[in-house]
Design an enzyme around this catalytic site. Sequence first.
Site, PDB file in Angstrom:
ATOM      1  N   GLY A  50       7.847  -3.152  -7.703  1.00 59.16           N
ATOM      2  CA  GLY A  50       7.308  -3.962  -8.952  1.00 59.16           C
ATOM      3  C   GLY A  50       8.410  -3.970 -10.122  1.00 59.16           C
ATOM      4  N   ASP A  71      16.040   2.722  -1.959  1.00 61.47           N
ATOM      5  CA  ASP A  71      14.547   2.775  -1.710  1.00 61.47           C
ATOM      6  C   ASP A  71      14.441   3.180   0.075  1.00 61.47           C
ATOM      7  OD1 ASP A  71      11.516   1.913  -1.170  1.00 61.47           O
ATOM      8  OD2 ASP A  71      11.963   0.718  -2.867  1.00 61.47           O
ATOM      9  N   ASN A  79       2.435  -5.529  -1.337  1.00 61.79           N
ATOM     10  CA  ASN A  79       3.338  -5.235  -2.510  1.00 61.79           C
ATOM     11  C   ASN A  79       3.483  -6.609  -3.084  1.00 61.79           C
ATOM     12  OD1 ASN A  79       5.344  -3.309  -0.155  1.00 61.79           O
ATOM     13  ND2 ASN A  79       3.964  -2.662  -1.556  1.00 61.79           N
ATOM     14  N   LEU A  80       3.169  -7.901  -2.419  1.00 59.90           N
ATOM     15  CA  LEU A  80       3.628  -9.163  -2.683  1.00 59.90           C
ATOM     16  C   LEU A  80       3.076  -9.756  -3.878  1.00 59.90           C
ATOM     17  CD1 LEU A  80       3.863 -10.736   0.871  1.00 59.90           C
ATOM     18  CD2 LEU A  80       5.709  -9.535  -0.404  1.00 59.90           C
ATOM     19  N   ARG A  82       3.218  -8.690  -6.863  1.00 53.30           N
ATOM     20  CA  ARG A  82       4.062  -8.075  -7.684  1.00 53.30           C
ATOM     21  C   ARG A  82       5.833  -8.042  -7.527  1.00 53.30           C
ATOM     22  NH1 ARG A  82       1.984  -3.914  -5.300  1.00 53.30           N
ATOM     23  NH2 ARG A  82       2.809  -1.772  -5.198  1.00 53.30           N
ATOM     24  N   LYS A  95      13.036  -2.455   2.327  1.00 55.91           N
ATOM     25  CA  LYS A  95      13.179  -3.261   1.192  1.00 55.91           C
ATOM     26  C   LYS A  95      14.357  -3.526   0.572  1.00 55.91           C
ATOM     27  CE  LYS A  95       8.569  -2.044  -0.754  1.00 55.91           C
ATOM     28  NZ  LYS A  95       7.653  -1.327  -1.869  1.00 55.91           N
ATOM     29  N   ASP A 139       8.226   5.103  -8.864  1.00 54.20           N
ATOM     30  CA  ASP A 139       6.539   5.118  -9.101  1.00 54.20           C
ATOM     31  C   ASP A 139       5.973   6.433  -8.877  1.00 54.20           C
ATOM     32  OD1 ASP A 139       6.750   5.416  -6.293  1.00 54.20           O
ATOM     33  OD2 ASP A 139       5.552   3.396  -5.779  1.00 54.20           O
ATOM     34  N   CYS A 197      -0.350   3.235  -8.542  1.00 54.54           N
ATOM     35  CA  CYS A 197      -0.712   1.725  -8.622  1.00 54.54           C
ATOM     36  C   CYS A 197      -1.631   1.877  -7.315  1.00 54.54           C
ATOM     37  CB  CYS A 197       0.677   1.092  -8.673  1.00 54.54           C
ATOM     38  SG  CYS A 197       1.422   1.110 -10.438  1.00 54.54           S
ATOM     39  N   CYS A 350     -11.129   9.865   0.572  1.00 54.87           N
ATOM     40  CA  CYS A 350     -10.572   8.763  -0.304  1.00 54.87           C
ATOM     41  C   CYS A 350      -9.638   7.867   0.489  1.00 54.87           C
ATOM     42  CB  CYS A 350      -9.504   9.570  -1.274  1.00 54.87           C
ATOM     43  SG  CYS A 350      -8.178  10.369  -0.657  1.00 54.87           S
TER      44      CYS A 350
END
Length: 392
Positions: A50, A71, A79-80, A82, A95, A139, A197, A350
């Site tokens: 992001g 990365d 992902n797309l 942002r 990536k 992140d 996120c 979760c």
Amino acid sequence: MGRQPIVRSGRELSGPEITRYARHVLIPGVGLEGQERLVAAKVLVVGAGGLGSPALLYLAAAGVGTIGIVDTDVVDLTNLHRQVIHSEADIGRPKTESAEAAVHRVNPHVSVIRHDVRLDSRNALEVIKDYDVVVDGSDNFPTRYLVGDACVMLGKPHVWGSILRFDGQVSVWWAGHGPCYRCVFPQPPPPGSVPSCAEGGVLGVLCAAIGSVQSTEAIKLLLGIGEPLVGRLLVHDALAQTWDTLTVRADPDCPVCGTHPSVIELIDYVEFCGVPGAAAAGEEPVPTVTVREAADALAATDPPLLVDVRGEQERAIAAIPGAVPIHLDLFRSGAAFAGLPRDRRILIHCKVGGRSAEAARLALRAGFADVASVDGGMLAWIEQIDPAQTPY
């Protein structure tokens, strides 16, 4: 008031380069000499997500000569909204590879160095050492502390950004000129207390706001113009559309950059930051079941109680039928335990397993004897049991 430029000299630009960067060359304080410095500069961008997306695109467009990209992730559909450096055609692609192609579409003259490695205490100094500035779009807390400490040890400016939901923060940490990351955030938050996120969500366009500030700060540092965000923390609230500036100072007792540092080499940052649901020293790990085992147990004549510790927004996307919603925060406060049966097996799930492991551990500590976390959580359930539901 500006500082000395980090890049002290550049190389002569060709005629087409002068035309490409003409609007920079016209700016007092940049000029031809400044653009030559940018072309000679080396910037490392940690994370092609992001924040890395706008930073990479604008640094490339600005003519930064060498851009490193760190990365290990691959492009995913989630992902797309942002990560604008990637497209739907890039799904499943590394990536760094997708980002390199996008950078070269913006500016084919930029040299891209791909670092397809997960930064850790063994490789961070080697990766970072040859760059002038580090733009940190990571992140997770282990990587932020790792990059912050490595930049202190190498004397590099650390252009840091952070986003969640509608809020963002950005600063320049630079030991010797102002505070480092640990001066302001000496300890990571309790494991699991700050959602990622992927768990809490993020407004896509917020990435552009924070990532573009990071790009601006990197260019100011390279050229020695303006007043960089050294000693200042910029806080953005997108809903209120406000930008607040907090003054932050170097801590003389900082364990990394202070007068008598105790951290003189890179440490194990995953251990330092903790892992949600991780066992304490000498404590047994949390029992787990696979989603297949959970499905079989739920179909039996005497099924366990299935508890979903996710938030309401996540449950609206996908849910296991019959699961009882009890948010993780209620486990942390202890309020969840009054309503849980002690004479029945309890399975907790979760999204992927981290939050459920934490909830299961808290339940075990509260005296519940037969509790297990569903390994892989909702995403594994969708993949293996109910593919008609929507992954997120």
